[in-house]
Motif scaffolding. Sequence first.
Motif, PDB file in Angstrom:
ATOM      1  N   THR A 114      40.619  58.716  37.142  1.00  8.39           N
ATOM      2  CA  THR A 114      39.244  58.243  37.334  1.00  8.39           C
ATOM      3  C   THR A 114      38.861  57.279  36.216  1.00  8.39           C
ATOM      4  O   THR A 114      38.232  56.241  36.468  1.00  8.39           O
ATOM      5  CB  THR A 114      38.269  59.435  37.384  1.00  8.39           C
ATOM      6  N   THR A 115      39.262  57.592  34.998  1.00 10.89           N
ATOM      7  CA  THR A 115      38.993  56.699  33.861  1.00 10.89           C
ATOM      8  C   THR A 115      39.679  55.353  34.071  1.00 10.89           C
ATOM      9  O   THR A 115      39.068  54.300  33.882  1.00 10.89           O
ATOM     10  CB  THR A 115      39.471  57.349  32.548  1.00 10.89           C
ATOM     11  N   LEU A 116      40.955  55.373  34.468  1.00 11.15           N
ATOM     12  CA  LEU A 116      41.673  54.126  34.733  1.00 11.15           C
ATOM     13  C   LEU A 116      41.032  53.353  35.884  1.00 11.15           C
ATOM     14  O   LEU A 116      40.957  52.127  35.849  1.00 11.15           O
ATOM     15  CB  LEU A 116      43.141  54.405  35.054  1.00 11.15           C
ATOM     16  N   HIS A 117      40.579  54.071  36.891  1.00 13.72           N
ATOM     17  CA  HIS A 117      39.920  53.413  38.030  1.00 13.72           C
ATOM     18  C   HIS A 117      38.671  52.674  37.561  1.00 13.72           C
ATOM     19  O   HIS A 117      38.430  51.527  37.954  1.00 13.72           O
ATOM     20  CB  HIS A 117      39.572  54.454  39.096  1.00 13.72           C
ATOM     21  N   ARG A 118      37.891  53.324  36.713  1.00 15.95           N
ATOM     22  CA  ARG A 118      36.699  52.652  36.155  1.00 15.95           C
ATOM     23  C   ARG A 118      37.113  51.451  35.312  1.00 15.95           C
ATOM     24  O   ARG A 118      36.493  50.391  35.363  1.00 15.95           O
ATOM     25  CB  ARG A 118      35.881  53.628  35.321  1.00 15.95           C
ATOM     26  N   TYR A 119      38.157  51.612  34.525  1.00 19.33           N
ATOM     27  CA  TYR A 119      38.664  50.550  33.658  1.00 19.33           C
ATOM     28  C   TYR A 119      39.039  49.317  34.474  1.00 19.33           C
ATOM     29  O   TYR A 119      38.607  48.204  34.191  1.00 19.33           O
ATOM     30  CB  TYR A 119      39.876  51.107  32.899  1.00 19.33           C
ATOM     31  N   TYR A 120      39.832  49.527  35.517  1.00 18.81           N
ATOM     32  CA  TYR A 120      40.255  48.396  36.338  1.00 18.81           C
ATOM     33  C   TYR A 120      39.139  47.908  37.249  1.00 18.81           C
ATOM     34  O   TYR A 120      39.130  46.753  37.662  1.00 18.81           O
ATOM     35  CB  TYR A 120      41.536  48.733  37.108  1.00 18.81           C
ATOM     36  N   GLY A 121      38.186  48.781  37.549  1.00 17.10           N
ATOM     37  CA  GLY A 121      36.993  48.344  38.270  1.00 17.10           C
ATOM     38  C   GLY A 121      36.194  47.370  37.436  1.00 17.10           C
ATOM     39  O   GLY A 121      35.659  46.376  37.946  1.00 17.10           O
ATOM     40  N   LEU A 123      37.492  45.433  35.123  1.00 19.61           N
ATOM     41  CA  LEU A 123      38.285  44.215  35.122  1.00 19.61           C
ATOM     42  C   LEU A 123      37.999  43.395  36.381  1.00 19.61           C
ATOM     43  O   LEU A 123      37.791  42.190  36.313  1.00 19.61           O
ATOM     44  CB  LEU A 123      39.778  44.542  35.044  1.00 19.61           C
ATOM     45  N   ALA A 124      37.954  44.065  37.519  1.00 17.07           N
ATOM     46  CA  ALA A 124      37.662  43.368  38.769  1.00 17.07           C
ATOM     47  C   ALA A 124      36.266  42.758  38.738  1.00 17.07           C
ATOM     48  O   ALA A 124      36.059  41.615  39.162  1.00 17.07           O
ATOM     49  CB  ALA A 124      37.789  44.327  39.953  1.00 17.07           C
ATOM     50  N   LYS A 125      35.312  43.502  38.206  1.00 21.14           N
ATOM     51  CA  LYS A 125      33.931  43.008  38.106  1.00 21.14           C
ATOM     52  C   LYS A 125      33.857  41.776  37.203  1.00 21.14           C
ATOM     53  O   LYS A 125      33.239  40.770  37.551  1.00 21.14           O
ATOM     54  CB  LYS A 125      33.035  44.124  37.562  1.00 21.14           C
ATOM     55  N   THR A 132      39.023  31.112  38.387  1.00 25.83           N
ATOM     56  CA  THR A 132      40.277  31.222  39.141  1.00 25.83           C
ATOM     57  C   THR A 132      40.749  32.669  39.135  1.00 25.83           C
ATOM     58  O   THR A 132      40.379  33.444  38.258  1.00 25.83           O
ATOM     59  CB  THR A 132      41.396  30.346  38.534  1.00 25.83           C
ATOM     60  N   VAL A 133      41.573  32.999  40.077  1.00 28.41           N
ATOM     61  CA  VAL A 133      42.066  34.365  40.218  1.00 28.41           C
ATOM     62  C   VAL A 133      42.943  34.773  39.035  1.00 28.41           C
ATOM     63  O   VAL A 133      42.978  35.923  38.638  1.00 28.41           O
ATOM     64  CB  VAL A 133      42.863  34.500  41.535  1.00 28.41           C
ATOM     65  N   THR A 134      43.653  33.839  38.445  1.00 32.15           N
ATOM     66  CA  THR A 134      44.610  34.166  37.378  1.00 32.15           C
ATOM     67  C   THR A 134      44.032  33.980  35.982  1.00 32.15           C
ATOM     68  O   THR A 134      44.775  33.944  35.015  1.00 32.15           O
ATOM     69  CB  THR A 134      45.858  33.276  37.513  1.00 32.15           C
ATOM     70  N   GLU A 135      42.729  33.884  35.868  1.00 28.13           N
ATOM     71  CA  GLU A 135      42.118  33.589  34.580  1.00 28.13           C
ATOM     72  C   GLU A 135      42.252  34.715  33.566  1.00 28.13           C
ATOM     73  O   GLU A 135      42.298  34.477  32.374  1.00 28.13           O
ATOM     74  CB  GLU A 135      40.635  33.247  34.770  1.00 28.13           C
ATOM     75  N   SER A 136      42.289  35.967  33.989  1.00 30.44           N
ATOM     76  CA  SER A 136      42.433  37.074  33.042  1.00 30.44           C
ATOM     77  C   SER A 136      43.353  38.139  33.622  1.00 30.44           C
ATOM     78  O   SER A 136      43.521  38.229  34.825  1.00 30.44           O
ATOM     79  CB  SER A 136      41.071  37.683  32.716  1.00 30.44           C
ATOM     80  N   HIS A 137      43.961  38.938  32.741  1.00 29.91           N
ATOM     81  CA  HIS A 137      44.860  39.968  33.223  1.00 29.91           C
ATOM     82  C   HIS A 137      44.670  41.319  32.549  1.00 29.91           C
ATOM     83  O   HIS A 137      45.405  42.246  32.806  1.00 29.91           O
ATOM     84  CB  HIS A 137      46.323  39.527  33.099  1.00 29.91           C
ATOM     85  N   SER A 138      43.689  41.446  31.672  1.00 32.33           N
ATOM     86  CA  SER A 138      43.401  42.741  31.069  1.00 32.33           C
ATOM     87  C   SER A 138      41.894  42.836  30.827  1.00 32.33           C
ATOM     88  O   SER A 138      41.209  41.824  30.721  1.00 32.33           O
ATOM     89  CB  SER A 138      44.150  42.921  29.743  1.00 32.33           C
TER      90      SER A 138
END
Length: 157
Positions: A114-121, A123-125, A132-138
């Motif tokens: 759940t923590t990782l899901h929030r973390y990557y959520g 990132l998506a936000k 651009t889609v490739t502008e960031s990766h972390s």
Amino acid sequence: MVKRTPGNSIGSWFENFSKVITRWTGSTPAFGLALITIIVWAASGPLFHFSNTWQLVINTSTTIVTFLMVFLIQRTQNKDSLAVHLKLNEIVAVIEGASNRLIDVESLSEEDLTTLHRYYGELAKLSRHATTVTESHSVEEARQRHTAKLGTPRKHK
């Protein structure tokens, strides 16, 4: 490549047997046989005067088949899931810049997932604001870029 030697154990016999049965039960002939069985059973109703025994035959048969199929389906799903996880772990391990935190992520607790899901959520936000889609990766990089764009530090929950 991992090499396996064929064993004569009961476990390897059951594995081979379940592979064959799983492959066959997912086939068109298996579905056809099941459909024909139901049609024959239904058509035989008048012959048996739709008795309790006539109903019990199909109920018992389908219960037994369903019971066994649950285990076959679960076995197949477990094996497929493990294979997919191993392939994804390999991809994450070899891609430069990918987070190694995700290797073997399936063994984490539900709370950690759940923590990782929030973390990557997050990132998506943040990446939705990127051009651009490739502008960031972390998340860390996305936060830095997002903060730099705004010119002021922002707190993220």
